[in-house]
Design a protein around this motif. Sequence first.
Motif, PDB file in Angstrom:
ATOM      1  N   PHE A  53      -3.641  20.239   3.288  1.00 40.61           N
ATOM      2  CA  PHE A  53      -3.820  18.787   3.343  1.00 40.61           C
ATOM      3  C   PHE A  53      -3.381  18.126   2.043  1.00 40.61           C
ATOM      4  O   PHE A  53      -2.630  17.136   2.052  1.00 40.61           O
ATOM      5  N   HIS A  54      -3.841  18.646   0.918  1.00 39.83           N
ATOM      6  CA  HIS A  54      -3.486  18.046  -0.372  1.00 39.83           C
ATOM      7  C   HIS A  54      -1.996  18.207  -0.649  1.00 39.83           C
ATOM      8  O   HIS A  54      -1.347  17.286  -1.171  1.00 39.83           O
ATOM      9  N   GLU A  55      -1.413  19.349  -0.281  1.00 36.10           N
ATOM     10  CA  GLU A  55       0.015  19.572  -0.518  1.00 36.10           C
ATOM     11  C   GLU A  55       0.870  18.605   0.290  1.00 36.10           C
ATOM     12  O   GLU A  55       1.891  18.103  -0.196  1.00 36.10           O
ATOM     13  N   ILE A  56       0.469  18.338   1.541  1.00 36.89           N
ATOM     14  CA  ILE A  56       1.210  17.382   2.367  1.00 36.89           C
ATOM     15  C   ILE A  56       1.110  15.978   1.766  1.00 36.89           C
ATOM     16  O   ILE A  56       2.102  15.244   1.683  1.00 36.89           O
ATOM     17  N   THR A  57      -0.092  15.608   1.331  1.00 42.50           N
ATOM     18  CA  THR A  57      -0.277  14.304   0.689  1.00 42.50           C
ATOM     19  C   THR A  57       0.598  14.190  -0.549  1.00 42.50           C
ATOM     20  O   THR A  57       1.246  13.156  -0.786  1.00 42.50           O
ATOM     21  N   HIS A  58       0.616  15.247  -1.353  1.00 36.33           N
ATOM     22  CA  HIS A  58       1.406  15.250  -2.586  1.00 36.33           C
ATOM     23  C   HIS A  58       2.893  15.085  -2.271  1.00 36.33           C
ATOM     24  O   HIS A  58       3.611  14.327  -2.948  1.00 36.33           O
ATOM     25  N   ALA A  59       3.387  15.774  -1.236  1.00 39.34           N
ATOM     26  CA  ALA A  59       4.797  15.677  -0.856  1.00 39.34           C
ATOM     27  C   ALA A  59       5.130  14.283  -0.318  1.00 39.34           C
ATOM     28  O   ALA A  59       6.192  13.718  -0.624  1.00 39.34           O
ATOM     29  N   PHE A  60       4.231  13.722   0.481  1.00 48.05           N
ATOM     30  CA  PHE A  60       4.426  12.377   1.037  1.00 48.05           C
ATOM     31  C   PHE A  60       4.536  11.351  -0.085  1.00 48.05           C
ATOM     32  O   PHE A  60       5.508  10.571  -0.147  1.00 48.05           O
ATOM     33  N   LEU A  61       3.571  11.351  -0.979  1.00 49.27           N
ATOM     34  CA  LEU A  61       3.588  10.403  -2.090  1.00 49.27           C
ATOM     35  C   LEU A  61       4.760  10.698  -3.026  1.00 49.27           C
ATOM     36  O   LEU A  61       5.403   9.772  -3.529  1.00 49.27           O
ATOM     37  N   GLY A  62       5.061  11.971  -3.234  1.00 54.74           N
ATOM     38  CA  GLY A  62       6.171  12.328  -4.099  1.00 54.74           C
ATOM     39  C   GLY A  62       7.500  11.799  -3.596  1.00 54.74           C
ATOM     40  O   GLY A  62       8.341  11.336  -4.384  1.00 54.74           O
ATOM     41  N   ASN A  63       7.719  11.834  -2.291  1.00 50.73           N
ATOM     42  CA  ASN A  63       8.938  11.272  -1.719  1.00 50.73           C
ATOM     43  C   ASN A  63       9.024   9.769  -1.955  1.00 50.73           C
ATOM     44  O   ASN A  63      10.084   9.240  -2.317  1.00 50.73           O
ATOM     45  N   LEU A  64       7.917   9.076  -1.766  1.00 48.60           N
ATOM     46  CA  LEU A  64       7.904   7.630  -1.970  1.00 48.60           C
ATOM     47  C   LEU A  64       8.151   7.280  -3.437  1.00 48.60           C
ATOM     48  O   LEU A  64       8.909   6.356  -3.747  1.00 48.60           O
ATOM     49  N   ARG A  65       7.536   8.011  -4.332  1.00 49.01           N
ATOM     50  CA  ARG A  65       7.728   7.754  -5.760  1.00 49.01           C
ATOM     51  C   ARG A  65       9.164   8.050  -6.176  1.00 49.01           C
ATOM     52  O   ARG A  65       9.755   7.291  -6.973  1.00 49.01           O
ATOM     53  N   ALA A  66       9.745   9.118  -5.639  1.00 51.11           N
ATOM     54  CA  ALA A  66      11.117   9.465  -5.986  1.00 51.11           C
ATOM     55  C   ALA A  66      12.093   8.393  -5.504  1.00 51.11           C
ATOM     56  O   ALA A  66      13.059   8.050  -6.219  1.00 51.11           O
ATOM     57  N   LEU A  67      11.832   7.831  -4.327  1.00 49.42           N
ATOM     58  CA  LEU A  67      12.689   6.757  -3.827  1.00 49.42           C
ATOM     59  C   LEU A  67      12.539   5.505  -4.682  1.00 49.42           C
ATOM     60  O   LEU A  67      13.544   4.875  -5.044  1.00 49.42           O
ATOM     61  N   ALA A  68      11.299   5.137  -4.999  1.00 50.70           N
ATOM     62  CA  ALA A  68      11.064   3.937  -5.805  1.00 50.70           C
ATOM     63  C   ALA A  68      11.740   4.034  -7.170  1.00 50.70           C
ATOM     64  O   ALA A  68      12.306   3.058  -7.670  1.00 50.70           O
ATOM     65  N   LYS A  69      11.715   5.209  -7.767  1.00 53.93           N
ATOM     66  CA  LYS A  69      12.309   5.384  -9.093  1.00 53.93           C
ATOM     67  C   LYS A  69      13.833   5.280  -9.067  1.00 53.93           C
ATOM     68  O   LYS A  69      14.464   5.073 -10.112  1.00 53.93           O
ATOM     69  N   ARG A  70      14.437   5.439  -7.894  1.00 54.23           N
ATOM     70  CA  ARG A  70      15.886   5.373  -7.789  1.00 54.23           C
ATOM     71  C   ARG A  70      16.383   3.984  -7.385  1.00 54.23           C
ATOM     72  O   ARG A  70      17.604   3.766  -7.257  1.00 54.23           O
ATOM     73  N   ALA A  71      15.465   3.045  -7.178  1.00 56.78           N
ATOM     74  CA  ALA A  71      15.866   1.693  -6.793  1.00 56.78           C
ATOM     75  C   ALA A  71      16.523   0.991  -7.966  1.00 56.78           C
ATOM     76  O   ALA A  71      16.018   1.027  -9.095  1.00 56.78           O
ATOM     77  N   ILE A  72      17.656   0.340  -7.726  1.00 58.79           N
ATOM     78  CA  ILE A  72      18.375  -0.360  -8.784  1.00 58.79           C
ATOM     79  C   ILE A  72      17.809  -1.774  -8.942  1.00 58.79           C
ATOM     80  O   ILE A  72      17.168  -2.307  -8.054  1.00 58.79           O
TER      81      ILE A  72
END
Length: 270
Positions: free
Chosen positions: A251-270
């Motif tokens: 459960f925690h690993e899935i949550t971490h991956a979900f949030l990690g994907n969102l954070r990685a996308l946000a950091k790449r926004a120009i």
Amino acid sequence: MEQNVFGTRPAEDIVRVVADFMYTHLKDRTNIEIEGKLGRLVDKRSGLRINLPVLCETVYTDDKNIRFESNMTQQQHAMFNKLLNQRVDETRRPEFRGSRIEYKHTKEIDHFYRVEGTRVRVTTDKESGQVLAVITKTKIADLNIYSPRTKLDIRITINEEQPLERPDVDAHKPIMERHKDRLSYKQDLWSFDLTQVISPEHESGPVNPYATGPPKTTPAIITHELELEVAHPDIWLAERAKVTLNKPNQFHEITHAFLGNLRALAKRAI
């Protein structure tokens, strides 16, 4: 070097908050839709993005005076399209050892009806006219994350989508229409949905039979959206059930991956 004096890595607070949010609101749910959206947290009074006195990502709980705009610029949309296409190509190389990304391009039309007080969405394929889904959506909860170091903020939403019969289109006039041109990139549990949404001009408000002149209309609106949808929410629900039973779980690993994907996308926004 030891991670700390106790020899364990402390969980990130923001991941723990999101995990607690998911655990609380996924309880005993069916037909669940889980999404993470990129956009801006906007102050209702000024119309500008909020500016909190913090330097890193923060879960923002005061919803009274803010709204979330799940929209981005056309330039940002094009940039994400390029980045995700690059990732598709990279995962298809023979030497790549991770999970491949599958790509799909769809064009759909949503018609919304008001049937006995219920808002019903009918989704059809734009080319064939085939009905793909008929649902009513109920909001369960959402969680806002302000991200001052990036151009975009994050909203996590949980909704319940109840399947319905298609309404009688002769007896009910659509109250709204949306045209969706969507690029979907699927990897593991996730679907990264990059969508241009066009809401055509339509009449606004109830029709007044005694009014003179042309009816009031709402002008056409074009938005560009990026959403991370959980393509297999049943897996997350199954892991939650294991937590309840004190069984080993992801459960925690899935949550971490979900949030990690969102954070990685946000950091790449120009």
